[in-house]
Design an enzyme around this catalytic site. Sequence first.
Site, PDB file in Angstrom:
ATOM      1  N   SER A  99       4.260   2.394   8.246  1.00  0.00           N
ATOM      2  CA  SER A  99       3.916   1.343   7.291  1.00  0.00           C
ATOM      3  C   SER A  99       5.107   0.882   6.480  1.00  0.00           C
ATOM      4  CB  SER A  99       2.876   1.854   6.297  1.00  0.00           C
ATOM      5  OG  SER A  99       1.610   1.713   6.851  1.00  0.00           O
ATOM      6  N   GLY A 100       5.116  -0.417   6.203  1.00  0.00           N
ATOM      7  CA  GLY A 100       6.197  -0.986   5.398  1.00  0.00           C
ATOM      8  C   GLY A 100       7.412  -1.341   6.238  1.00  0.00           C
ATOM      9  N   ASP A 150      -8.134 -10.251  -1.255  1.00  0.00           N
ATOM     10  CA  ASP A 150      -8.926 -10.840  -0.170  1.00  0.00           C
ATOM     11  C   ASP A 150      -9.269  -9.781   0.875  1.00  0.00           C
ATOM     12  OD1 ASP A 150      -8.901 -13.644  -1.055  1.00  0.00           O
ATOM     13  OD2 ASP A 150      -6.742 -13.524  -0.690  1.00  0.00           O
ATOM     14  N   HIS A 199       0.819  -1.223   0.000  1.00  0.00           N
ATOM     15  CA  HIS A 199       0.000   0.000   0.000  1.00  0.00           C
ATOM     16  C   HIS A 199       0.852   1.273   0.000  1.00  0.00           C
ATOM     17  CE1 HIS A 199       0.271   0.226   4.521  1.00  0.00           C
ATOM     18  NE2 HIS A 199       0.198   1.505   4.252  1.00  0.00           N
TER      19      HIS A 199
HETATM   20  N1  ARG Z   1      -1.334   2.462   7.418  1.00  0.00           N
HETATM   21  C1  ARG Z   1      -0.367   3.148   8.196  1.00  0.00           C
HETATM   22  C2  ARG Z   1       0.719   3.707   7.272  1.00  0.00           C
HETATM   23  O1  ARG Z   1       0.478   3.803   6.082  1.00  0.00           O
HETATM   24  C3  ARG Z   1       0.212   2.316   9.291  1.00  0.00           C
HETATM   25  C4  ARG Z   1      -0.786   1.504   9.977  1.00  0.00           C
HETATM   26  C5  ARG Z   1      -0.320   0.792  11.162  1.00  0.00           C
HETATM   27  N2  ARG Z   1      -1.293   1.048  12.151  1.00  0.00           N
HETATM   28  C6  ARG Z   1      -1.303   0.499  13.343  1.00  0.00           C
HETATM   29  N3  ARG Z   1      -2.211   0.860  14.181  1.00  0.00           N
HETATM   30  N4  ARG Z   1      -0.410  -0.397  13.684  1.00  0.00           N
HETATM   31  O2  ARG Z   1       1.752   4.186   7.686  1.00  0.00           O
END
Ligand code: ARG
Length: 284
Positions: free
Chosen positions: A232-233, A121, A78
């Site tokens: 993220s990542g 999914d 993402h």
């Molecule tokens: N989606 C978020 C990002 O793009 C990170 C999500 C992690 N969230 C969590 N509560 N652990 O950086």
Amino acid sequence: MLRLIVILILDYLEVCGTRLINHFFNQHEWPQPKIIGGYSTPYGAYPWQVELQANIGGWEHHCGGALVSETIALTAAHCLKNLKKSQLRILVGKHNLSKNDKHEKTYKIQKILVHPDFRKDGPHSHDIAVLKLHSANSKGVRFDSHVQPICLPEYHTNINEANWCTVTGWGAQKQDDMTSLSKVLQAASVHLIDLETCRHDDIYGGRHQFILDSMLCAGNLEGGVDACGGDSGGPLACQINGKFVLTGVVSWGDGCGKKNRPGVYTRVSYYADWLKQSIFELET
Ligand code: ARG
């Protein structure tokens, strides 16, 4: 002198998941509000951490990632949506986002491989991607005291043997508010939560995204310790037989650090075969 010898040996053996700079959580220090409930790290203690920057009218912090070889880094799928590889770059040896770090180096991206089932999914499913770094000499990243790869798990790696796991990143305190990023890399110690528990109705049961076997929940059910936007990542690293293993990739969560809403990670061992094949393809 001894330090130099150790560096040369590490370089020669290319051991993954080891580090020269230790980090023990200092319980007397106040946790930082960034990466919820984490601590500032010493430079070099997470030598596999990379920073993924995106050029959206100027280079800025975008996501985390993990270095697994001289030319390959992993991140969340993402993190790459709506971006071309020319709009992305990778920094290794990074520590303080507001200054130039001694061991930092920037690499362009030569190739991106997003998992073919990403979002098939559910909106957060199969959230993993492989990046090949572009380097002029084609040898890739030179490992040193502050830049080292992390080990990849095997499909059968039993992560329950891990005594503790650590998530690291520069993530924001408020989700999607990139103005509240942490300057210095943060680390938080999190528990692995079994899938059955994570699927409970009062946790992530009956939601828009079923907790798949290819996901991993980690955190604290009381809340207070978690990754957040901008993390993220990035890696969830667990120590297994004395080596750090990339067990999870920061993927999603309902808010950050909320009660009964642990962080959800991509379970890296689930993708062991796909990763082996993809990395082989990209490296040759
Ligand atoms: N989606 C978020 C990002 O793009 C990170 C999500 C992690 N969230 C969590 N509560 N652990 O950086």
